[in-house]
Every structure is written in structure tokens, then in C-alpha cells.
Scaffold this motif. Structure first.
Motif, PDB file in Angstrom:
ATOM      1  N   VAL A  31       0.836  -1.203   0.000  1.00  0.00           N
ATOM      2  CA  VAL A  31       0.000   0.000   0.000  1.00  0.00           C
ATOM      3  C   VAL A  31       0.872   1.254   0.000  1.00  0.00           C
ATOM      4  N   GLY A  32       1.986   1.202   0.731  1.00  0.00           N
ATOM      5  CA  GLY A  32       2.890   2.347   0.783  1.00  0.00           C
ATOM      6  C   GLY A  32       3.476   2.688  -0.563  1.00  0.00           C
ATOM      7  N   ALA A  37       2.246   6.636  -6.078  1.00  0.00           N
ATOM      8  CA  ALA A  37       1.925   6.781  -7.501  1.00  0.00           C
ATOM      9  C   ALA A  37       1.805   8.233  -7.964  1.00  0.00           C
ATOM     10  N   PRO A  38       1.150   9.126  -7.208  1.00  0.00           N
ATOM     11  CA  PRO A  38       1.091  10.521  -7.666  1.00  0.00           C
ATOM     12  C   PRO A  38       2.461  11.188  -7.789  1.00  0.00           C
ATOM     13  N   GLY A  39       3.452  10.664  -7.068  1.00  0.00           N
ATOM     14  CA  GLY A  39       4.799  11.215  -7.137  1.00  0.00           C
ATOM     15  C   GLY A  39       5.676  10.525  -8.156  1.00  0.00           C
ATOM     16  N   GLN A  40       5.172   9.450  -8.753  1.00  0.00           N
ATOM     17  CA  GLN A  40       5.895   8.750  -9.806  1.00  0.00           C
ATOM     18  C   GLN A  40       5.635   9.441 -11.143  1.00  0.00           C
ATOM     19  N   THR A  41       6.469   9.170 -12.118  1.00  0.00           N
ATOM     20  CA  THR A  41       6.308   9.817 -13.420  1.00  0.00           C
ATOM     21  C   THR A  41       4.960   9.487 -14.044  1.00  0.00           C
ATOM     22  N   MET A  42       4.464   8.271 -13.819  1.00  0.00           N
ATOM     23  CA  MET A  42       3.157   7.913 -14.368  1.00  0.00           C
ATOM     24  C   MET A  42       2.061   8.819 -13.807  1.00  0.00           C
ATOM     25  N   GLY A  43       2.243   9.247 -12.562  1.00  0.00           N
ATOM     26  CA  GLY A  43       1.270  10.149 -11.961  1.00  0.00           C
ATOM     27  C   GLY A  43       1.361  11.545 -12.533  1.00  0.00           C
ATOM     28  N   VAL A  44       2.582  11.988 -12.822  1.00  0.00           N
ATOM     29  CA  VAL A  44       2.792  13.327 -13.370  1.00  0.00           C
ATOM     30  C   VAL A  44       2.398  13.380 -14.842  1.00  0.00           C
ATOM     31  N   SER A  45       2.686  12.312 -15.591  1.00  0.00           N
ATOM     32  CA  SER A  45       2.484  12.321 -17.043  1.00  0.00           C
ATOM     33  C   SER A  45       1.036  12.593 -17.425  1.00  0.00           C
ATOM     34  N   THR A  46       0.100  12.116 -16.625  1.00  0.00           N
ATOM     35  CA  THR A  46      -1.312  12.329 -16.924  1.00  0.00           C
ATOM     36  C   THR A  46      -1.679  13.804 -16.846  1.00  0.00           C
ATOM     37  N   PHE A  47      -0.906  14.566 -16.077  1.00  0.00           N
ATOM     38  CA  PHE A  47      -1.198  15.984 -15.870  1.00  0.00           C
ATOM     39  C   PHE A  47      -0.312  16.898 -16.722  1.00  0.00           C
ATOM     40  N   THR A  48       0.667  16.331 -17.442  1.00  0.00           N
ATOM     41  CA  THR A  48       1.664  17.143 -18.144  1.00  0.00           C
ATOM     42  C   THR A  48       1.039  18.128 -19.114  1.00  0.00           C
ATOM     43  N   PHE A 143      10.829  14.016  -4.188  1.00  0.00           N
ATOM     44  CA  PHE A 143      11.501  13.645  -2.945  1.00  0.00           C
ATOM     45  C   PHE A 143      10.572  12.834  -2.048  1.00  0.00           C
ATOM     46  N   SER A 144       9.362  13.315  -1.857  1.00  0.00           N
ATOM     47  CA  SER A 144       8.438  12.652  -0.931  1.00  0.00           C
ATOM     48  C   SER A 144       7.819  11.401  -1.526  1.00  0.00           C
ATOM     49  N   GLY A 145       7.446  11.447  -2.817  1.00  0.00           N
ATOM     50  CA  GLY A 145       6.744  10.329  -3.445  1.00  0.00           C
ATOM     51  C   GLY A 145       7.661   9.249  -3.976  1.00  0.00           C
ATOM     52  N   GLN A 146       8.291   9.537  -5.110  1.00  0.00           N
ATOM     53  CA  GLN A 146       9.164   8.531  -5.710  1.00  0.00           C
ATOM     54  C   GLN A 146      10.330   8.174  -4.796  1.00  0.00           C
ATOM     55  N   GLY A 147      10.817   9.155  -4.036  1.00  0.00           N
ATOM     56  CA  GLY A 147      11.991   8.916  -3.206  1.00  0.00           C
ATOM     57  C   GLY A 147      11.701   8.255  -1.877  1.00  0.00           C
ATOM     58  N   VAL A 148      11.285   9.043  -0.887  1.00  0.00           N
ATOM     59  CA  VAL A 148      11.194   8.564   0.496  1.00  0.00           C
ATOM     60  C   VAL A 148      10.120   7.497   0.673  1.00  0.00           C
ATOM     61  N   ILE A 171       5.099 -11.388  -4.191  1.00  0.00           N
ATOM     62  CA  ILE A 171       3.674 -11.129  -3.956  1.00  0.00           C
ATOM     63  C   ILE A 171       3.403  -9.629  -3.995  1.00  0.00           C
ATOM     64  N   SER A 172       4.247  -8.859  -3.315  1.00  0.00           N
ATOM     65  CA  SER A 172       4.079  -7.409  -3.291  1.00  0.00           C
ATOM     66  C   SER A 172       4.206  -6.817  -4.686  1.00  0.00           C
ATOM     67  N   SER A 173       5.173  -7.313  -5.447  1.00  0.00           N
ATOM     68  CA  SER A 173       5.416  -6.780  -6.794  1.00  0.00           C
ATOM     69  C   SER A 173       4.235  -7.006  -7.724  1.00  0.00           C
ATOM     70  N   VAL A 174       3.588  -8.156  -7.585  1.00  0.00           N
ATOM     71  CA  VAL A 174       2.408  -8.443  -8.408  1.00  0.00           C
ATOM     72  C   VAL A 174       1.337  -7.383  -8.174  1.00  0.00           C
ATOM     73  N   LEU A 175       1.067  -7.093  -6.904  1.00  0.00           N
ATOM     74  CA  LEU A 175       0.032  -6.121  -6.569  1.00  0.00           C
ATOM     75  C   LEU A 175       0.437  -4.709  -6.984  1.00  0.00           C
ATOM     76  N   ILE A 176       1.714  -4.378  -6.816  1.00  0.00           N
ATOM     77  CA  ILE A 176       2.204  -3.056  -7.209  1.00  0.00           C
ATOM     78  C   ILE A 176       2.131  -2.887  -8.720  1.00  0.00           C
ATOM     79  N   THR A 177       2.531  -3.917  -9.451  1.00  0.00           N
ATOM     80  CA  THR A 177       2.489  -3.853 -10.913  1.00  0.00           C
ATOM     81  C   THR A 177       1.067  -3.641 -11.411  1.00  0.00           C
ATOM     82  N   LEU A 178       0.130  -4.385 -10.841  1.00  0.00           N
ATOM     83  CA  LEU A 178      -1.273  -4.220 -11.231  1.00  0.00           C
ATOM     84  C   LEU A 178      -1.768  -2.813 -10.901  1.00  0.00           C
ATOM     85  N   GLY A 179      -1.406  -2.343  -9.715  1.00  0.00           N
ATOM     86  CA  GLY A 179      -1.843  -1.011  -9.302  1.00  0.00           C
ATOM     87  C   GLY A 179      -1.273   0.089 -10.177  1.00  0.00           C
ATOM     88  N   PHE A 180       0.036   0.011 -10.444  1.00  0.00           N
ATOM     89  CA  PHE A 180       0.671   1.028 -11.273  1.00  0.00           C
ATOM     90  C   PHE A 180       0.182   0.973 -12.723  1.00  0.00           C
TER      91      PHE A 180
END
Length: 448
Positions: A31-32, A37-48, A143-148, A171-180
Motif C-alpha cells: 500500500v505504501g 503513484a502521484p509522485g511517480q512519473t506515471m502520476g505526473v504524465s497524466t497531468f503534463t 523527494f516525498s513520493g518517488q523517493g522517500v 507477492i508485493s510486486s504483483v500487486l504493485i504492478t497491477l496497481g501502477f
């Protein structure tokens, strides 16, 4: 250090949970990462494109602001890793989530913030002020999203597992991949239903209130601090002829002097570079290839199906084989993805990119998460992974501007893709030397 341990049993004691608390940590860690996601590039790209339109700056200018802000954030991540080692996962995450929520609120008002300083976009200083504001906001976001948030969530999981570290990460990666994979479409849908401003405001509330409370309730650091053991049981240093438990706890300075450190860190960094460049200009790249916005935003869905299987299998098998074999596959996937991206169309190369990126994306989280505690131990995991994350974030900052200038100065995104593929090929030739540094300490102990 006292703050790190003082609240471990509030509002409940993990030791009293009727099953191993590491499985709760697995869920919380997942979940963390998803919350970042909003701090990842995929989150920014939708708003570019919305930022370009409302702030009135060019694609090159917003890409440059993103690069400067991201590079600036990378210099603080080693320091953030030290704070994680000092204060633990819970308090570091609570702080990062509040910061991430705050910057999302500011981004929702970014054009209005610019106009607070300069009223007219015809002013000679307007562009400079606009870029300056976006540099600051992107710095805080990355810094806060993609980083920390990402670093702490992944590290927390790795501290709770040793023998089943790869399996838990799988297991975590499967859920993260689906979420992202569904994040771009989800964010775009949120924008269409409300507006680009309110989409960011809703995300800020979700992270600053809901997720912050979630992290406070469920995040915990070392299991030993609560009288527990990783995996819930004792394990030796080796299983299935693979070193899983370190003989030596490396400092950051010692880790950086080993060749394997760079043979794993640099491929991960180049992956971050190309994926941020591709994702940031996602719609434009597909437009250049004669494909539409919907086709662009939906490409992550088929990629996710391939990545999910590879993530889970890669995590499971990483407990049983040397990591350098997974590094080979990871690098091969990067080369296929970059070559396909350079020739993107609606047919063969479209599917080639899905295959190549699916391979790399599926193994990224395995190598990014499992490598550092297995190779260098857990005592300085925050510092070591923080430095690695700083390299990755630094490289990711270059991606958007590299792809942007490739198009505007050379006329095509392909030049950036081919150039990156050359560097990956060099790393592929060196990857056979990516052995676990712990192996030699086992030999030294056996000789004693």
C-alpha cells in the motif's frame, strides 16, 4: 532511536497477532508503494499537458523543470535514508505522506501560484518565475513520493523477511504492478470526472489523511525491536547453495567500493531513465507513432499482465538462484524495450515493447529490493538504499528532458532510445561479474 521503539506496541502489539506480523507488513508495504503513484512519473504524465496549457510554458521548459526538481531531490535521498535508519519506517512514512499531500495541494493551484508572483504571462520574467515554481513543486513531489515513500516501504518489507524475502517481494510486486498499470487510466478518469485541479486535491486528501493514518497504525521497523524474528523463525546464512543471510554488515562507503554495487545500481538507474522519459511524453510518443491517447494510456495494462507473472516468479526464484541470472534477463528486457520504442508502431514493435518492458518491469522491483539487504546486510539498509535511490532518481530526472530534446532538436524520440540501448549493452557485457560480495566472507570464515 527511542522514538523509533517507544510506540511499537501502540495501538496494538504486533507480537500478539495470531500469525506472523510480517504478512501484515507485506500488505502495508505494498500500500505504501502504491500511495507513491502521484509522485511517480506515471502520476505526473497524466497531468503534463494540462500543466503546459494552464501555466503557459513549453514541453521543453516543463521537462527541464521536472529534471532540475528531480535531480535536486536526489541529493537528499541519502540523508533521508539516514533518517529512516534513525527513526524507523512508521515515523518516516508519516512525515513523507504529509509532505506528499501538501505538494499535491500546491500542484493543484500551481498556475495560480505563478500568477501570485507575476500577473501577466507577457511579462519578461513570467517564464522564469513559472519554471522556478515548477522546479520547487517537482522537487518536493519527487523527494516525498518517488523517493522517500517508495524507499521506506520497500525497505520495511525486506527487514521482515530473509529466507522468504524474494517470495514476499514477489507477492508485493504483483500487486504493485497491477496497481501502477491502471494508475494512468485511473488518474485520467478522475480528471475527466472532476478536473485536473480536483483530481490532485482528492489524491492529497487520500494520502494526507487516509494513508497517513494507515501507516501510523500498521507500519513497523525491525522485528527484533519487538522480540520477533524475520520470517518468524531462525535461518542460516545459506539455503539451496545461495547466500541469503549476510556474513558482514557493510557500511555505505564499503558497499560503494564493490563492483557488484554498480553493476546492479546502474541498470536500475538506466531503467528509471528510459521509463520516466517514455512515460512523461507518453501521449506525444504515441502521437508521433500515429497512435492515439487511449492507446497510449492503455499500454500499461498488457504490460502488467506480463510483469505480474515475471514479478512473482522472479521473486520466488530469487530465493533459490544467484541474482545475476535475473540481472541478465532484466538487461535483455531493457534492450528489447528500447529498440522497440525507437521503432514504435501499432504492430510488431508495439508488442515488442510490451514484451521487453514487461520483462524489465517485472524484475525491477526484485533487483531493487532484494539485492541490497542480501549483498550488504540490514544494519545500514537505509543509507545504502537511499544512495541507490538517489542515483535512480537522478537518472530518472534526465529521462524527460532527454526525450524532449531528442524530438525537438533531432526530430524523433528514436535517437534517445538508441543512445540508451548502447549503454545497456555495455552493462550487459559486464554483468557476469555481479556476484554476491558476501560469498567471499563465507570462504574466509571457512578457512579460519
Amino acid at each position: 532511536m527511542q522514538l523509533k521503539k517507544r510506540w511499537n506496541n501502540f495501538p496494538f502489539s504486533p507480537e500478539k497477532i495470531p500469525f506472523f506480523y510480517g504478512w501484515v507488513i507485506l500488505f502495508a508495504s505494498t500500500v505504501g508503494v502504491l500511495a507513491s503513484a502521484p509522485g511517480q512519473t506515471m502520476g505526473v504524465s497524466t497531468f503534463t499537458d494540462y500543466l503546459i496549457k494552464h501555466i503557459h510554458i513549453s514541453r521543453n521548459q516543463i521537462s527541464s523543470a521536472y529534471m532540475i526538481g528531480t535531480i535536486s531531490s536526489s541529493f537528499l535521498l541519502t540523508w533521508a535514508g539516514k533518517q529512516y535508519d534513525k527513526f524507523g519506517a512508521r515515523w518516516t512514512t508519516v512525515t513523507a505522506s504529509i509532505l506528499l499531500a501538501s505538494v499535491l495541494l500546491l500542484l493543484s493551484q500551481s498556475d495560480r501560484i505563478v500568477h501570485l508572483f507575476v500577473q501577466s504571462q507577457d511579462s519578461a520574467i513570467y517564464t522564469g518565475v513559472a519554471i522556478g515554481v515548477m522546479v520547487l513543486l517537482f522537487f518536493l513531489l519527487r523527494f516525498s513520493g518517488q523517493g522517500v515513500l517508495t524507499m521506506v516501504s520497500r525497505n520495511m518489507l525486506m527487514k521482515w523477511f530473509i529466507a522468504r524475502r524474494g517470495f514476499a517481494n514477489g507477492i508485493s510486486s504483483v500487486l504493485i504492478t497491477l496497481g501502477f498499470s491502471i494508475a494512468p487510466l485511473t488518474f485520467d478518469g478522475l480528471i475527466q470526472e472532476t478536473s485536473w485541479r480536483y483530481a490532485w486535491i482528492l489524491m492529497a486528501v487520500g494520502i494526507g489523511v487516509v494513508f497517513m493514518l494507515f501507516a501510523f497504525f500498521f507500519f513497523r521497523d525491525n522485528p527484533e525491536d519487538m522480540g520477533m524474528l524475520p520470517d518468524g523463525e531462525k535461518h542460516g546464512h545459506r539455503e539451496r547453495n545461495v547466500t541469503i543471510k549476510p556474513f558482514k554488515q557493510f557500511t555505505l562507503a564499503e558497499a560503494r567500493k564493490t563492483l557488484p554495487f554498480w553493476l546492479y545500481a546502474l541498470p536500475l538507474a538506466f531503467y528509471s531513465l528510459y521509463i520516466t522519459g517514455f512515460t512523461f511524453h507518453l501521449v506525444s510518443i504515441f502521437d508521433q507513432a500515429g497512435l492515439g491517447r487511449e492507446k497510449a494510456l492503455s499500454i500499461f495494462i498488457p504490460i502488467s499482465f506480463m510483469s505480474v507473472g515475471i514479478s512473482f516468479f522472479g521473486g520466488w526464484i530469487s530465493d533459490r538462484i544467484r541474482l545475476k541470472y535475473l540481472l541478465y534477463i532484466f538487461l535483455t528486457g531493457e534492450i528489447i524495450a528500447l529498440f522497440s520504442l525507437a521503432n514504435m508502431n501499432g504492430g510488431f514493435y508495439y508488442y515488442g515493447f510490451i514484451v521487453g518492458h514487461g520483462m524489465a518491469n517485472g524484475l525491477y522491483s526484485v533487483l531493487m529490493t532484494v539485492t541490497w539487504p542480501r549483498f550488504y546486510g540490514r544494519d545500514n539498509l537505509g543509507r545504502i538504499s537511499g544512495f541507490v535511490m538517489s542515483i535512480i532518481v537522478f537518472f530518472s530526472a534526465i529521462g524527460p528532458v532527454l526525450f524532449s530534446f531528442s524530438l525537438t532538436r533531432l526530430g524523433s524520440y528514436s535517437f534517445a532510445s538508441y543512445g540508451l540501448a548502447v549503454f545497456i549493452l555495455v552493462l550487459a557485457f559486464l554483468s557476469s561479474r555481479g556476484n554476491n560480495p558476501q560469498d567471499k566472507f563465507e570462504i574466509e570464515q571457512s578457512n579460519d
